[in-house]
Scaffold this motif. Sequence first.
Motif, mmCIF file in Angstrom:
data_model
loop_
_atom_site.group_PDB
_atom_site.id
_atom_site.type_symbol
_atom_site.label_atom_id
_atom_site.label_comp_id
_atom_site.label_asym_id
_atom_site.label_seq_id
_atom_site.Cartn_x
_atom_site.Cartn_y
_atom_site.Cartn_z
ATOM 1 N N SER A 18 -6.420 -11.339 -4.596
ATOM 2 C CA SER A 18 -4.949 -10.774 -4.480
ATOM 3 C C SER A 18 -4.685 -12.084 -5.201
ATOM 4 N N ARG A 50 1.551 -15.534 6.581
ATOM 5 C CA ARG A 50 2.632 -15.598 5.712
ATOM 6 C C ARG A 50 3.961 -15.771 6.229
ATOM 7 N N CYS A 114 3.263 -12.414 1.349
ATOM 8 C CA CYS A 114 2.686 -10.809 0.156
ATOM 9 C C CYS A 114 2.849 -10.185 0.250
ATOM 10 N N VAL A 115 2.517 -9.438 -1.261
ATOM 11 C CA VAL A 115 3.209 -7.897 -1.200
ATOM 12 C C VAL A 115 2.100 -6.784 -1.633
ATOM 13 N N GLU A 116 3.063 -5.791 -1.513
ATOM 14 C CA GLU A 116 2.275 -4.338 -1.883
ATOM 15 C C GLU A 116 3.173 -3.883 -2.797
ATOM 16 N N THR A 133 -2.018 -4.741 -3.771
ATOM 17 C CA THR A 133 -2.078 -6.305 -3.059
ATOM 18 C C THR A 133 -1.964 -7.261 -4.044
ATOM 19 N N TYR A 135 -0.608 -11.673 -3.720
ATOM 20 C CA TYR A 135 0.454 -12.490 -2.826
ATOM 21 C C TYR A 135 0.626 -13.308 -4.295
ATOM 22 N N THR A 162 6.343 -4.005 -2.036
ATOM 23 C CA THR A 162 7.013 -4.266 -0.227
ATOM 24 C C THR A 162 6.827 -5.486 -0.152
ATOM 25 N N CYS A 164 3.901 -7.578 2.638
ATOM 26 C CA CYS A 164 3.705 -6.367 3.744
ATOM 27 C C CYS A 164 3.713 -6.886 4.607
ATOM 28 N N GLY A 165 3.355 -5.639 5.633
ATOM 29 C CA GLY A 165 3.326 -5.263 6.923
ATOM 30 C C GLY A 165 4.913 -4.806 7.540
#
Length: 629
Positions: A18, A50, A114-116, A133, A135, A162, A164-165
Amino acid sequence: MLVSLFTVTALTAVVTASFGGNLNYNSPSRRHPSLGIDVPKVVKRSLQPRADADQLNFTHGVASGDPFPNSVVLWTRISPTLENDASNVTVEGNVPLYNHDTEEYIKASASPICVEYQIGSDQDFSTVLDNGTAYTTSDIDYTVKVEAKNLQPFTTYYYQFTVCGSSNKSPVGRTKTSPGADDDVSNIGLAVYSCSNYPNGYFNAYGNAARKDKVDYVLHLGDYIYETGKGTLGKDPRATNPSDEIFTLYDYRTRIGQYRTDSDLLLSHQKFPWIPVWDDHEVSNNGYRDGSSNLNNTEESFVEDGGVSVDQRKMNAVRAYFEWMPIRQVDMDDNLRIWRTFSLGKLLDLIMLDTRNYDRSITTLGWNDDYVAELIDDAGRSLMGSHQENWFYNQLSKSSDRGATWRVIGNQIVFSRINNTARDADGEWLNADQWDGYTANRNRTLSHLYTNSISNTIFLSGDSHANWVSDLVWLDEKPYDPSTGEGSVGVEFAGTAVSSTGFGGTIANATSKSVGLVRDNAELQWNEGYYRGYYELQISSDKIDANYFGCPTVSYRNPLEISLANFTVKAGANHLERTVAGGTVESGALQTGTTKQTNATLNTETGVWNTTSGGVFDQMFVVYASSGE
């Protein structure tokens, strides 16, 4: 124990992958790992939970760029702070690879962010074409740059990042892929910009094209930022941050980040994919391969100008540029390369050059102008270096051989010969920092075009802070008739600045200079130096329409613009259509025709036309003076 070890190893592999998805960890070159980030060390340091999503912000919107038929580069910045990372570490000699173990930082990333990302066919992402995904950490100033794939040619898409999570989302961006090289395309629209100087005024021109929404891509020909400092933060409305001239990696990151707070620049990046190149001010004024006007390879310059070497300063500037711009990392060779090409269907090949930093012979630096003036006809002088120059000629021939209708060249500085006597306060004709200072390189280019009968060549230029429209001719070598355009091998469209200083003074004073310039230059069909603005090209298989726009004022943010002049080039003609500009322009001077000031002004937000009173607007903050082109 074995299970735990396996879990950690698997997690490390996933996180490393990632990290690798974020192109900025390879900045500025995929082929030179020693110039990039030591990702395994970052991963080892970062195997912690994160950061909390509610502590993070998408600080500078979103952007996209360098479109290919099946992919496009997407960009954002997600950070716990608006402030930029303070590290100035890059690789020198045997210094360990760039990582947070070598220096103290503002806020070293103990844990990665972390981003999506997702890209789809509509703003609701009902159909997602690609997602993934990535980082980021403070090692790369919390920037994220990914390549979205699995796309269709010449298609509009929407994208979003977005955390992550979480529900922490970036603004939705819009982008567009390029046509395939063999695709039949009826029309492509380009908005062309250069020279956006933050303290000189607001970037209204960027927003105007975005609000009208009539182009497919944005080309930026350089001087996206300026390296000099002006004003006092907290006192002056457009004071620079940092306040002084920039030298370090932190400086360049901070300056480019400040520019990306301008609302109209953010809007342009959000709505269009960009294809940019740098000019000189992304590094330093009047740059060449061994220095610039403000920093040279001497001990005195090193001591007095920041204690940074020429090579180190270039490396700082280039790293920040690649971190922050939605640009692909071209496979580098022996230097800092940005020149590249795009095949946009059968319609055109776009060739983006670097006539500044790659391998340019010495230019005017203030103290050596007479010396350089004696060298302009030296056959060994090059704007591009032999590698890029030969690549350029090969690209022109390759484009012609494949049958592309047009060859459009994105280039920093004015290509055509310009006798500047009417503009220069001292009556000096030569600006040796343009192609006029490298006549052998220009002659080799013209010779290649004429000798190989390469038709439909269009040069695009920035840098000069004025508008110039010329037939592309080899004066003194080939016959040329200014009244018909016969003998020309193409056309040059050079544009004014987004906000940097132009001719200055009143419209009448600027027009007087333009009158003298078109009088003294046979191939120069129109010149205008009062307005700040941009131009748009609408390119089809039978013609190119070039439309120039000026901002009535850049002293405050507004959506107003004036149509300055319109030009047409017919396919196969290789010169501007006569009657040039229909015989009438709003401002400046035509070689043959009239100037009629109407002050008809379009509000690009409402679509309503109105008439402004001539002279009521200040073009820029008078307290600031531009420092070079």
